[in-house]
Motif scaffolding. Structure first.
Motif, PDB file in Angstrom:
ATOM      1  N   PHE A   1     -11.802 -10.650   9.028  1.00  0.00           N
ATOM      2  CA  PHE A   1     -12.221 -10.391  10.405  1.00  0.00           C
ATOM      3  C   PHE A   1     -11.571 -11.396  11.344  1.00  0.00           C
ATOM      4  N   ARG A   2     -11.540 -11.044  12.611  1.00  0.00           N
ATOM      5  CA  ARG A   2     -11.085 -11.954  13.646  1.00  0.00           C
ATOM      6  C   ARG A   2     -12.281 -12.348  14.499  1.00  0.00           C
ATOM      7  N   PHE A   3     -12.230 -13.572  15.045  1.00  0.00           N
ATOM      8  CA  PHE A   3     -13.407 -14.143  15.697  1.00  0.00           C
ATOM      9  C   PHE A   3     -13.023 -14.902  16.959  1.00  0.00           C
ATOM     10  N   ALA A   4     -13.778 -14.682  18.035  1.00  0.00           N
ATOM     11  CA  ALA A   4     -13.599 -15.421  19.289  1.00  0.00           C
ATOM     12  C   ALA A   4     -14.882 -16.187  19.565  1.00  0.00           C
ATOM     13  N   ASP A   5     -14.790 -17.502  19.667  1.00  0.00           N
ATOM     14  CA  ASP A   5     -15.977 -18.329  19.871  1.00  0.00           C
ATOM     15  C   ASP A   5     -16.184 -18.621  21.352  1.00  0.00           C
ATOM     16  N   HIS A   6     -17.433 -18.914  21.705  1.00  0.00           N
ATOM     17  CA  HIS A   6     -17.776 -19.310  23.076  1.00  0.00           C
ATOM     18  C   HIS A   6     -18.781 -20.448  23.003  1.00  0.00           C
TER      19      HIS A   6
ATOM     20  N   ARG B   1      -6.948 -16.159  11.739  1.00  0.00           N
ATOM     21  CA  ARG B   1      -6.713 -16.776  13.039  1.00  0.00           C
ATOM     22  C   ARG B   1      -5.426 -16.265  13.688  1.00  0.00           C
ATOM     23  N   TYR B   2      -4.820 -15.260  13.086  1.00  0.00           N
ATOM     24  CA  TYR B   2      -3.559 -14.737  13.602  1.00  0.00           C
ATOM     25  C   TYR B   2      -3.802 -13.422  14.340  1.00  0.00           C
ATOM     26  N   SER B   3      -3.364 -13.351  15.574  1.00  0.00           N
ATOM     27  CA  SER B   3      -3.687 -12.216  16.434  1.00  0.00           C
ATOM     28  C   SER B   3      -3.092 -10.904  15.943  1.00  0.00           C
ATOM     29  N   ARG B   4      -2.005 -10.953  15.214  1.00  0.00           N
ATOM     30  CA  ARG B   4      -1.363  -9.718  14.771  1.00  0.00           C
ATOM     31  C   ARG B   4      -1.683  -9.367  13.322  1.00  0.00           C
ATOM     32  N   SER B   5      -2.544 -10.133  12.702  1.00  0.00           N
ATOM     33  CA  SER B   5      -2.870  -9.856  11.307  1.00  0.00           C
ATOM     34  C   SER B   5      -3.821  -8.665  11.201  1.00  0.00           C
ATOM     35  N   ARG B   6      -3.754  -8.017  10.089  1.00  0.00           N
ATOM     36  CA  ARG B   6      -4.642  -6.895   9.828  1.00  0.00           C
ATOM     37  C   ARG B   6      -6.055  -7.407   9.608  1.00  0.00           C
ATOM     38  N   CYS B   7      -7.045  -6.723  10.167  1.00  0.00           N
ATOM     39  CA  CYS B   7      -8.432  -7.126   9.971  1.00  0.00           C
ATOM     40  C   CYS B   7      -9.324  -5.905   9.988  1.00  0.00           C
ATOM     41  N   ALA B   8     -10.524  -6.055   9.427  1.00  0.00           N
ATOM     42  CA  ALA B   8     -11.477  -4.947   9.383  1.00  0.00           C
ATOM     43  C   ALA B   8     -12.223  -4.786  10.703  1.00  0.00           C
ATOM     44  N   PHE B   9     -12.407  -5.900  11.431  1.00  0.00           N
ATOM     45  CA  PHE B   9     -13.102  -5.849  12.717  1.00  0.00           C
ATOM     46  C   PHE B   9     -12.893  -7.147  13.469  1.00  0.00           C
ATOM     47  N   GLY B  10     -13.236  -7.135  14.746  1.00  0.00           N
ATOM     48  CA  GLY B  10     -13.235  -8.330  15.567  1.00  0.00           C
ATOM     49  C   GLY B  10     -14.640  -8.615  16.063  1.00  0.00           C
ATOM     50  N   LEU B  11     -14.966  -9.900  16.242  1.00  0.00           N
ATOM     51  CA  LEU B  11     -16.288 -10.320  16.705  1.00  0.00           C
ATOM     52  C   LEU B  11     -16.110 -11.275  17.873  1.00  0.00           C
ATOM     53  N   SER B  12     -16.688 -10.921  19.022  1.00  0.00           N
ATOM     54  CA  SER B  12     -16.525 -11.715  20.237  1.00  0.00           C
ATOM     55  C   SER B  12     -17.843 -11.801  20.984  1.00  0.00           C
ATOM     56  N   ASP B  13     -17.942 -12.788  21.885  1.00  0.00           N
ATOM     57  CA  ASP B  13     -19.147 -12.927  22.700  1.00  0.00           C
ATOM     58  C   ASP B  13     -19.174 -11.963  23.869  1.00  0.00           C
ATOM     59  N   SER B  14     -18.031 -11.359  24.200  1.00  0.00           N
ATOM     60  CA  SER B  14     -17.968 -10.493  25.374  1.00  0.00           C
ATOM     61  C   SER B  14     -16.796  -9.547  25.254  1.00  0.00           C
TER      62      SER B  14
ATOM     63  N   TRP C   1     -14.905  -8.861  27.925  1.00  0.00           N
ATOM     64  CA  TRP C   1     -13.941  -9.151  28.989  1.00  0.00           C
ATOM     65  C   TRP C   1     -12.866 -10.148  28.541  1.00  0.00           C
ATOM     66  N   ARG C   2     -12.892 -10.550  27.286  1.00  0.00           N
ATOM     67  CA  ARG C   2     -11.807 -11.383  26.747  1.00  0.00           C
ATOM     68  C   ARG C   2     -10.662 -10.461  26.346  1.00  0.00           C
ATOM     69  N   GLU C   3      -9.875 -10.054  27.341  1.00  0.00           N
ATOM     70  CA  GLU C   3      -8.919  -8.972  27.149  1.00  0.00           C
ATOM     71  C   GLU C   3      -7.843  -9.291  26.114  1.00  0.00           C
ATOM     72  N   GLU C   4      -7.382 -10.534  26.058  1.00  0.00           N
ATOM     73  CA  GLU C   4      -6.343 -10.867  25.089  1.00  0.00           C
ATOM     74  C   GLU C   4      -6.843 -10.710  23.659  1.00  0.00           C
ATOM     75  N   PHE C   5      -8.134 -10.869  23.459  1.00  0.00           N
ATOM     76  CA  PHE C   5      -8.719 -10.707  22.129  1.00  0.00           C
ATOM     77  C   PHE C   5      -9.126  -9.256  21.885  1.00  0.00           C
ATOM     78  N   ILE C   6      -9.805  -8.649  22.844  1.00  0.00           N
ATOM     79  CA  ILE C   6     -10.411  -7.331  22.666  1.00  0.00           C
ATOM     80  C   ILE C   6      -9.396  -6.193  22.721  1.00  0.00           C
ATOM     81  N   ASN C   7      -8.519  -6.206  23.716  1.00  0.00           N
ATOM     82  CA  ASN C   7      -7.658  -5.040  23.954  1.00  0.00           C
ATOM     83  C   ASN C   7      -6.761  -4.671  22.774  1.00  0.00           C
TER      84      ASN C   7
END
Length: 323
Positions: free
Chosen positions: A5-10, A30-43, A45-51
């Protein structure tokens, strides 16, 4: 199941969720282009992570950005098509229904502190801790919140001076950005320059806490006598001098969300009281806030429950890719 999984902390607020996943066999990339099953974020509106995740139709889950449920989706923010949002307690689930949030919401428990019983004060308070509404990361705080901070400070300074007890002010960034007076004008007040790191030290060293949102919720969860301020004013959000917005349907849920003990409510016609009486009530009994605490603090976080609920959305046939 592909368990990466990918993770964005706040501000460390997501670590309980991250550690739960790691404890149950998931690995973090921790790599933005790596394959993952899901992403987990606090919001969302973190477009670089979510989009990028949404673009590749990768499931996205949200954990709580703050202790108060995300009422900003009531006309301020436009929700993005996430798989599910995790909230703290059942009150958060109900509130998101009230504002017609369109995606699943799951209550998974309180993560910020332990959940303790109310600790009544069997003596007169010796000190009061005031934590004002803090500015955004860019230093912006709307004038409504600055005025609330100053009005609350003035009321507490007057009360503590008359009662002969200590007033402590715990603020983030600078006193000017909070709308507070110059500390040099109030040498008897203890000014605490703090960081948004989730610390509860100042709460535990104080008799009474007067605060707003997450810091107040933490104090209530621990069991400290706690009051909030400005709870009758609609929630608002804004990040620049261009202004800010209020939620659109406040009257629909204000009585459900607002904390019962508001130190600025001194109108007898609205059930208000003078500052001294509010403080006495907060120190004596938790009867007025028990239902509210159960609604928005609820039960402690359970790692297994959280991971199982998240994984259930990843099972074949459960996840809607929202084409």
């Amino acid at each position: 199941m592909f368990k990466i999984f990918r993770f964005a902390d706040h501000q460390g607020k997501g670590q309980a969720y991250r550690l739960a996943l790691l404890s149950y066999g998931w690995r973090e990339s921790r790599y933005s282009r790596s394959r993952c099953a899901f992403g987990l974020s606090d919001s969302d509106w973190r477009e670089e992570f979510i989009n990028p995740l949404l673009y590749t139709k990768t499931p996205v889950f949200l954990y709580p950005h703050a202790a108060r449920p995300m009422v900003q989706y009531d006309g301020i923010l436009t929700p993005k098509p996430v798989t599910a949002m995790f909230t703290i307690a059942e009150g958060g689930v109900e509130l998101m229904k009230m504002i017609s949030y369109p995606y699943p919401v799951e209550a998974v428990g309180w993560t910020y502190t332990e959940v303790g019983n109310f600790q009544p004060l069997d003596r007169e308070p010796e000190n009061i801790l005031f934590a004002p509404i803090h500015p955004n990361n860019n230093g912006y705080l709307n004038q409504v919140d600055k005025d609330l901070n100053r009005k609350t400070f003035d009321a507490l300074e007057k009360y503590t001076k008359k009662a002969g007890i200590k007033l402590k002010v715990r603020y983030l960034r600078s006193w000017e950005l909070n709308g507070l007076p110059d500390p040099e004008e109030y040498p008897d007040v203890e000014w605490i320059f703090a960081k948004p790191n989730g610390s509860t030290v100042d709460i535990r060293l104080s008799d009474v806490i007067v605060a707003h949102q997450t810091f107040a919720y933490m104090s209530i969860a621990i069991g400290k006598p706690t009051l909030m301020f400005g709870e009758d004013i609609p929630p608002r959000s804004g990040n620049t001098e261009k202004g800010f917005e209020y939620v659109k349907n406040w009257d629909k849920y204000k009585n459900y969300l607002a904390y019962p003990l508001d130190i600025l409510n001194n109108k007898k016609s609205a059930g208000g009281m003078p500052v001294a009486e509010w403080i006495k009530m907060a120190c004596t009994t938790d009867e007025p806030i028990r239902e509210w605490k159960q609604r928005f603090i609820g039960k402690p976080f359970n790692q297994k429950n959280f991971v199982q609920r998240l994984e259930s959305y990843l099972q074949e046939g459960r996840y809607d890719r929202r084409d």
